[in-house]
Design a protein around this motif. Structure first.
Motif, short mmCIF file in Angstrom:
data_model
loop_
_atom_site.label_atom_id
_atom_site.label_comp_id
_atom_site.label_asym_id
_atom_site.label_seq_id
_atom_site.Cartn_x
_atom_site.Cartn_y
_atom_site.Cartn_z
N TYR A 79 -13.95 0.02 -2.39
CA TYR A 79 -12.72 0.15 -3.18
C TYR A 79 -12.79 -0.71 -4.44
O TYR A 79 -12.40 -0.25 -5.54
N MET A 130 -11.58 5.65 -4.09
CA MET A 130 -10.48 4.71 -4.27
C MET A 130 -9.28 5.09 -3.41
O MET A 130 -8.57 4.22 -2.88
N SER A 134 -15.08 0.95 -6.97
CA SER A 134 -14.48 2.18 -7.49
C SER A 134 -13.37 1.89 -8.49
O SER A 134 -13.28 2.55 -9.55
N TYR A 187 -13.44 -2.62 1.52
CA TYR A 187 -12.99 -3.43 0.39
C TYR A 187 -14.00 -3.38 -0.74
O TYR A 187 -13.65 -3.21 -1.92
N CYS A 231 -10.38 4.57 0.76
CA CYS A 231 -10.60 3.26 1.40
C CYS A 231 -9.33 2.63 1.97
O CYS A 231 -9.33 2.18 3.12
N ARG A 248 0.82 -1.21 0.00
CA ARG A 248 0.00 0.00 0.00
C ARG A 248 0.86 1.26 0.00
O ARG A 248 0.49 2.27 -0.62
N ASN A 292 -2.10 -2.97 -6.80
CA ASN A 292 -3.49 -2.97 -6.37
C ASN A 292 -3.95 -4.38 -6.05
O ASN A 292 -4.56 -4.64 -5.01
#
Length: 318
Positions: A254, A280, A257, A251, A283, A62, A100
């Motif tokens: 996200y 996006m 999106s 989740y 989240c 992340r 991602n």
């Protein structure tokens, strides 16, 4: 992700991109805290705890993803012509899809880990998982990296070829056949990408449902006993269920999106597309804050930094 330059960008779209950048920067800070706290606890130990392994993988993916997305947003706003060179667009799509998808998998494994460690089912398979989860986690993480890499390459290659063919001149006689071939290929990849991204979502849903069921069974048992409701296992259930359910909620938002943005459901930088960009970016940051809130170890590191900073400031001023 496509966009226009600042000159053609609406004020609402510019506001949404600015909010998304702030959200990503907050996520970078939060994931940096989690990554530093987890890494410090693992330094010097021969074997890493499975929870720390999952959290380190999640926070690092992340951290890189949100840094990359922040750069993407800034390039969209300030230097669009350079952003849309073919090589950079290809690298951006590959990197975004890989990171991602990796973060989705790591988040799902965190939900599974919560379920296995906290839930109290007596089925033989569940007990087998509980006893072997420490040995399974490295293989789970490695499989996630491989799946993410496998998923990113063909999807990004098709996006690159579509972009190149759109910008290149084509004859009228071949345009119909080329469009059919391109659409068939892209449709197949869309189905494969949707199916692959649904796997970690399914794991998160199943883990959450099982954990809720375990909590309900445990609560009913406690009601029939005289021990009251101060059972430590109940508190562990409650904390885990809040984390897992909040992650599941984030989740799903996200997931939707990202699909809307990747497959251009809305026109670039329209109101709908801008709102999806904000969601996006929000989240992952929100889930990072939930992780920090649910684990005292992640709260201690900022407190220490703040304490040392205050001590140095006071010393320097004296």
């Amino acid at each position: 992700m496509t966009s226009s330059s600042v000159a053609t960008m609406t004020s609402f779209a510019l506001l949404c991109l600015s909010i998304a950048i702030i959200e990503c920067m907050a996520g970078i800070l939060g994931n940096g805290i989690i990554l530093a706290a987890s890494s410090l606890s693992c330094i010097g130990s021969k074997t890493w705890p499975p929870y720390d392994m999952i959290v380190i993988s999640l926070s690092s993916s992340r951290f890189i993803l949100q840094s990359w997305v922040t750069l993407d947003f800034l390039m969209n706003i300030f230097y669009e012509p350079f952003f849309y060179t073919e090589n950079l667009l290809t690298a951006t799509k590959i990197m975004f899809t890989f990171l991602n998808y990796s973060s989705l998998w790591f988040g799902a494994w965190l939900s599974v880990f919560y379920c296995i460690k906290v839930a109290s089912f007596t089925q033989s398979f569940f007990i087998w998982l509980k006893l072997r989860i420490a040995r399974l986690v490295p293989w789970m993480l490695l499989t996630s990296w491989l799946c993410s890499f496998t998923t990113a390459i063909p999807f990004a290659w098709d996006v690159y070829s579509v972009h190149k063919n759109i910008t290149a001149p084509s004859s009228m006689t071949n345009s119909s056949a080329w469009t059919t071939t391109r659409n068939d290929r892209l449709t197949l990849l869309i189905y494969l990408w949707n199916a692959s991204t649904a796997l970690p979502l399914t794991l998160s849903v199943v883990s959450s449902v099982l954990l809720i069921r375990s909590l309900w069974i445990h609560t009913r048992r406690m009601q029939n006993n005289t021990s009251g409701f101060r059972d430590p296992s109940l508190e562990a259930h409650m904390k885990a269920i809040k984390s897992v359910c909040s992650f599941l909620f984030l989740y799903v938002i996200y997931f939707i999106s990202v699909l809307i943005i990747v497959f251009n459901v809305f026109s670039p930088l329209s109101n709908g597309d801008s709102v999806c960009v904000v969601l996006m970016a929000a989240c992952p940051t929100a889930h990072t804050l939930v992780l920090i809130w649910s684990n005292p170890k992640f709260q201690e590191l900022p407190a220490r930094i703040w304490h040392h900073t205050n001590c140095h400031v006071r010393t320097a001023s004296m």
